[in-house]
Design a protein around this motif. Structure first.
Motif, PDB file in Angstrom:
ATOM      1  N   SER A  88     -22.353 -19.312 -12.949  1.00  0.00           N
ATOM      2  CA  SER A  88     -22.295 -18.691 -11.491  1.00  0.00           C
ATOM      3  C   SER A  88     -23.277 -19.217 -10.712  1.00  0.00           C
ATOM      4  CB  SER A  88     -22.455 -17.160 -11.584  1.00  0.00           C
ATOM      5  OG  SER A  88     -24.126 -16.542 -12.178  1.00  0.00           O
ATOM      6  N   SER A  89     -22.995 -19.073  -9.716  1.00  0.00           N
ATOM      7  CA  SER A  89     -23.315 -19.091  -8.543  1.00  0.00           C
ATOM      8  C   SER A  89     -23.796 -18.418  -7.498  1.00  0.00           C
ATOM      9  CB  SER A  89     -22.710 -21.015  -7.542  1.00  0.00           C
ATOM     10  OG  SER A  89     -21.999 -20.701  -7.674  1.00  0.00           O
TER      11      SER A  89
ATOM     12  N   ASP B 180     -21.847 -27.607  -5.185  1.00  0.00           N
ATOM     13  CA  ASP B 180     -20.633 -27.136  -5.385  1.00  0.00           C
ATOM     14  C   ASP B 180     -19.661 -28.077  -6.065  1.00  0.00           C
ATOM     15  OD1 ASP B 180     -19.454 -24.468  -6.184  1.00  0.00           O
ATOM     16  OD2 ASP B 180     -19.095 -23.699  -3.848  1.00  0.00           O
TER      17      ASP B 180
ATOM     18  N   TYR C 188     -26.871 -22.027  -0.634  1.00  0.00           N
ATOM     19  CA  TYR C 188     -25.610 -22.115  -2.446  1.00  0.00           C
ATOM     20  C   TYR C 188     -27.307 -21.806  -3.409  1.00  0.00           C
ATOM     21  CZ  TYR C 188     -22.792 -24.082  -5.987  1.00  0.00           C
ATOM     22  OH  TYR C 188     -22.308 -24.188  -7.008  1.00  0.00           O
ATOM     23  N   ASN C 189     -26.390 -21.499  -4.521  1.00  0.00           N
ATOM     24  CA  ASN C 189     -27.971 -20.965  -5.734  1.00  0.00           C
ATOM     25  C   ASN C 189     -27.064 -21.435  -6.292  1.00  0.00           C
ATOM     26  OD1 ASN C 189     -30.031 -19.456  -7.746  1.00  0.00           O
ATOM     27  ND2 ASN C 189     -30.808 -19.920  -6.209  1.00  0.00           N
ATOM     28  N   TYR C 190     -27.969 -22.383  -7.823  1.00  0.00           N
ATOM     29  CA  TYR C 190     -27.142 -22.744  -8.768  1.00  0.00           C
ATOM     30  C   TYR C 190     -27.679 -22.948  -9.829  1.00  0.00           C
ATOM     31  CZ  TYR C 190     -28.862 -27.515  -7.297  1.00  0.00           C
ATOM     32  OH  TYR C 190     -29.767 -28.227  -6.694  1.00  0.00           O
TER      33      TYR C 190
ATOM     34  N   LYS D 205     -15.601 -28.643  -0.008  1.00  0.00           N
ATOM     35  CA  LYS D 205     -16.079 -28.120  -1.959  1.00  0.00           C
ATOM     36  C   LYS D 205     -14.491 -28.591  -2.203  1.00  0.00           C
ATOM     37  CE  LYS D 205     -15.690 -25.756  -5.825  1.00  0.00           C
ATOM     38  NZ  LYS D 205     -15.442 -24.149  -6.112  1.00  0.00           N
TER      39      LYS D 205
ATOM     40  N   TYR E   5     -33.227 -23.977  -7.917  1.00  0.00           N
ATOM     41  CA  TYR E   5     -31.734 -24.949  -7.500  1.00  0.00           C
ATOM     42  C   TYR E   5     -31.171 -24.217  -6.312  1.00  0.00           C
ATOM     43  CZ  TYR E   5     -31.778 -27.302 -11.879  1.00  0.00           C
ATOM     44  OH  TYR E   5     -32.249 -28.646 -12.577  1.00  0.00           O
ATOM     45  N   SER E   6     -31.621 -24.182  -5.448  1.00  0.00           N
ATOM     46  CA  SER E   6     -30.939 -24.155  -3.765  1.00  0.00           C
ATOM     47  C   SER E   6     -30.355 -24.869  -3.053  1.00  0.00           C
ATOM     48  CB  SER E   6     -31.871 -23.005  -2.880  1.00  0.00           C
ATOM     49  OG  SER E   6     -31.784 -21.189  -3.541  1.00  0.00           O
TER      50      SER E   6
ATOM     51  N   LYS F 291     -26.199 -21.639 -12.757  1.00  0.00           N
ATOM     52  CA  LYS F 291     -24.958 -22.740 -13.524  1.00  0.00           C
ATOM     53  C   LYS F 291     -25.335 -23.369 -14.962  1.00  0.00           C
ATOM     54  CE  LYS F 291     -21.422 -22.248 -10.790  1.00  0.00           C
ATOM     55  NZ  LYS F 291     -20.491 -22.079 -11.046  1.00  0.00           N
TER      56      LYS F 291
ATOM     57  N   ILE G 286     -20.449 -29.590  -9.772  1.00  0.00           N
ATOM     58  CA  ILE G 286     -20.797 -28.794 -11.004  1.00  0.00           C
ATOM     59  C   ILE G 286     -19.195 -28.145 -11.057  1.00  0.00           C
ATOM     60  CG2 ILE G 286     -21.705 -25.987 -11.003  1.00  0.00           C
ATOM     61  CD1 ILE G 286     -24.270 -27.122  -9.368  1.00  0.00           C
TER      62      ILE G 286
ATOM     63  N   GLN H 295     -18.539 -17.268  -9.330  1.00  0.00           N
ATOM     64  CA  GLN H 295     -18.770 -18.004  -7.436  1.00  0.00           C
ATOM     65  C   GLN H 295     -19.250 -16.654  -6.541  1.00  0.00           C
ATOM     66  OE1 GLN H 295     -16.639 -21.301  -5.444  1.00  0.00           O
ATOM     67  NE2 GLN H 295     -18.661 -21.465  -5.922  1.00  0.00           N
TER      68      GLN H 295
END
Ligand SMILES: O=P(O)(O)OC[C@H]1O[C@](O)(CO)[C@@H](O)[C@@H]1O
Length: 525
Positions: free
Chosen positions: A454-455, A315, A48-50, A477, A38-39, A53, A318, A400
């Motif tokens: 969190s991300s 971002d 950005y890693n989610y 974003k 999940y990046s 989330k 989400i 974040q």
């Protein structure tokens, strides 16, 4: 393709999102496999890693449909091509053009605006180089070694946050200071530390009418007069940065003037002359060029239609899911980097002034939530302050995180088997996992429910390039979210009323008598 501006709640994909029955149990589902999968690339070497989330492939799939149905990337291209996106003020939105051209030529009244921004950058490059080489000196013949920006809001927060983010890693050609607040203690405190003979002031106001900034300009000028320095000429110690249409433009009261225009919003002006003058004077224009290149890289990454490959879009989407489906009203920005100490404050303005709206682009009231409240502080400091509420409070606050592999300054010390940078990163990942997974305890006071999303935006090191990308990531974003909510993210009528009333209070206008009376009654304790 024809572009349509529709409210979120009219969209098919939004109805589908509302109907989703599955939810993600982060306690179970946050695995190493998910962390690696999940990046999304954010540009400028950032990822950005989610993984932490509360989304899964099904939800991401619907967010993709929502992004497509609301034509988010197509609308972003409209921005890049110079359409009049700021409907409230009938203006183009051109901050991206200050760091490269990703769309068609943008002209206004026969002027190519990319050429205009580049021309200003070249003028700033030449000016700062002359100051550094001593070809431009102070009025008493001394080398200028200090730069002080006078401005507020977008004419302060972004440039100040960027200056603080870079001062540890680059040679400081001129030490930077900032005066923003009309509180006289702000100007007095900064001015008290300066040698006026070696200081250059940068007066920044896009409109040229902001009362606090003009008051601070006069405050500075008066203090320099009162210093009675033989041969001192204040006009040789101040440059202006403003828009060409402002009352400050073209004045000969300043050593030089640099321009942006009405198509650059104050909160989006860090990559224009507003950030360019102070950052080029402080660190040299090569550093500012790298900052622009990083921002341009993130802007290019934001063109990707697939949100799994577009960090700003992911971002944003989400964030919409958290705001409009899960009902979360705040977002905390938590940089694990002391150099980003003012970055959350900058994002506060950028996000809240842009998307703190309750009518759509046509001025019609909305019946869904828009921008969240933004706040934040660097970790690990925040951990010893407000994280209690984040871990165990009644509200779930999406987080974040921002972090870097290496510190900016090489020296570090091993203490109890780890360096400070290792401790910082260990805290960062520990927090992400703790928020997601929680910890069961029979003692409810010590129980952590977990499931707090969190991300993480992660990079090798905070440099001018990664900083530019980080800034542009958030700008894009916010832009995507504004389009999802169908608001105009580029005006700020909500700040006008207080300004007008403050002027009336000072003028003693009748309309304010009642308010003043009530207020003074209140203070008669
Ligand atoms: O650069 P100016 O025109 O002085 O404006 C400063 C700030 O004031 C605001 O208009 C809000 O009060 C911001 O949008 C802007 O960044």
């Amino acid at each position: 393709m024809s572009i349509k501006y529709e409210n979120l709640d009219t969209l098919k994909a939004f109805k589908e999102l509302r109907a989703v029955e599955t939810s993600v149990d982060l306690k179970e589902e946050l695995t190493r496999e998910r962390i690696l999968r999940y990046s999304a690339p954010a540009g400028g070497g950032l990822t950005y890693n989610y993984a932490a989330k509360a989304v899964n492939d099904e939800i991401v799939g619907i967010l993709q449909k929502l992004s497509d149905e609301q034509q988010l990337v197509a609308k972003y291209k409209e921005v890049l091509n110079g359409e009049f996106i700021n409907t409230g003020e009938n203006r183009k939105v051109l901050h991206h053009l200050t760091r490269g051209q990703l769309g068609s030529d943008v002209t206004f009244e026969d002027k190519n605006l990319r050429d205009f921004y580049v021309e200003q950058q070249n003028r700033i490059r030449e000016f700062s180089s002359k100051v550094h080489k001593g070809e431009i000196k102070g009025s008493t013949g001394k080398q200028l070694d200090t730069v002080v920006q006078i401005g507020i809001g977008g004419s302060d927060l972004g440039p100040r946050a960027m200056y603080l983010a870079l001062e540890n890693i680059y040679d400081v050609e001129m030490e930077g200071h900032f005066i923003s607040n009309v509180d006289p203690d702000d100007a007095n405190a900064v001015l008290g530390r300066l040698n006026f003979e070696t200081t250059l002031f940068v007066l920044v106001s896009k409109s040229g009418t902001t009362q606090e900034t003009l008051a601070n300009r006069n405050f500075v000028l008066e203090k320099t007069r009162q210093a009675h320095i033989h041969g001192f000429n204040p006009s040789k110690h101040m440059v202006a940065v403003t828009s060409e249409t402002s009352p400050l433009a073209g004045s000969d009261e300043y050593l030089d003037s640099f321009y942006m225009d009405d198509f650059i919003g104050g909160r989006y002006s860090s990559t224009s002359a507003v950030g360019g003058v102070v950052l080029s004077l402080a660190f040299g224009s090569e550093v500012f060029d790298q900052f622009l290149a990083g921002a341009n890289d993130a802007d290019r990454a934001a063109l990707e239609l697939d949100l799994r490959k577009n960090a700003a879009l992911m971002d944003a989407m989400i964030g919409v899911y958290e705001r409009n489906i899960l009902g979360y009203g705040q977002t905390a920005v938590l940089p694990y980097s002391q150099a980003l100490s003012r970055f959350p404050a900058h994002l506060q303005q950028m996000d809240m002034e842009s998307n703190g709206k309750s009518v759509n682009r046509r001025g019609e009231p909305l019946n869904y939530q828009t921008g969240p409240v933004i706040f934040g502080e660097p970790g690990t400091n925040g951990q010893h302050s407000f994280y209690q509420l984040l871990h165990q409070g009644t509200d779930i606050v999406p987080l974040q995180f921002i972090g870097f592999k290496d510190s900016q300054i090489p020296f570090d010390l091993d203490y109890e088997g780890s360096t400070s940078q290792q401790k910082l990163k260990a805290n960062l990942v520990a927090q992400i996992v703790a928020f997601a997974k929680g910890k069961e305890d029979k003692n409810s006071n010590k129980n952590f429910a977990g499931q707090r999303p969190s991300s993480l935006i992660y990079g090798l090191q905070l440099t001018a390039r990664s900083l530019g990308a980080l800034l542009a990531h958030f700008e894009n974003k916010v832009l995507f979210q504004g389009f999802v909510w169908n608001v105009n993210s580029f005006d700020q009528e909500g700040v006008q009323l207080g300004k007008v009333l403050a002027k009336q209070v000072l003028a003693g206008g009748d309309a304010m008598d009642e308010a003043l009376k009530a207020f003074s009654d209140l203070l008669e304790i």
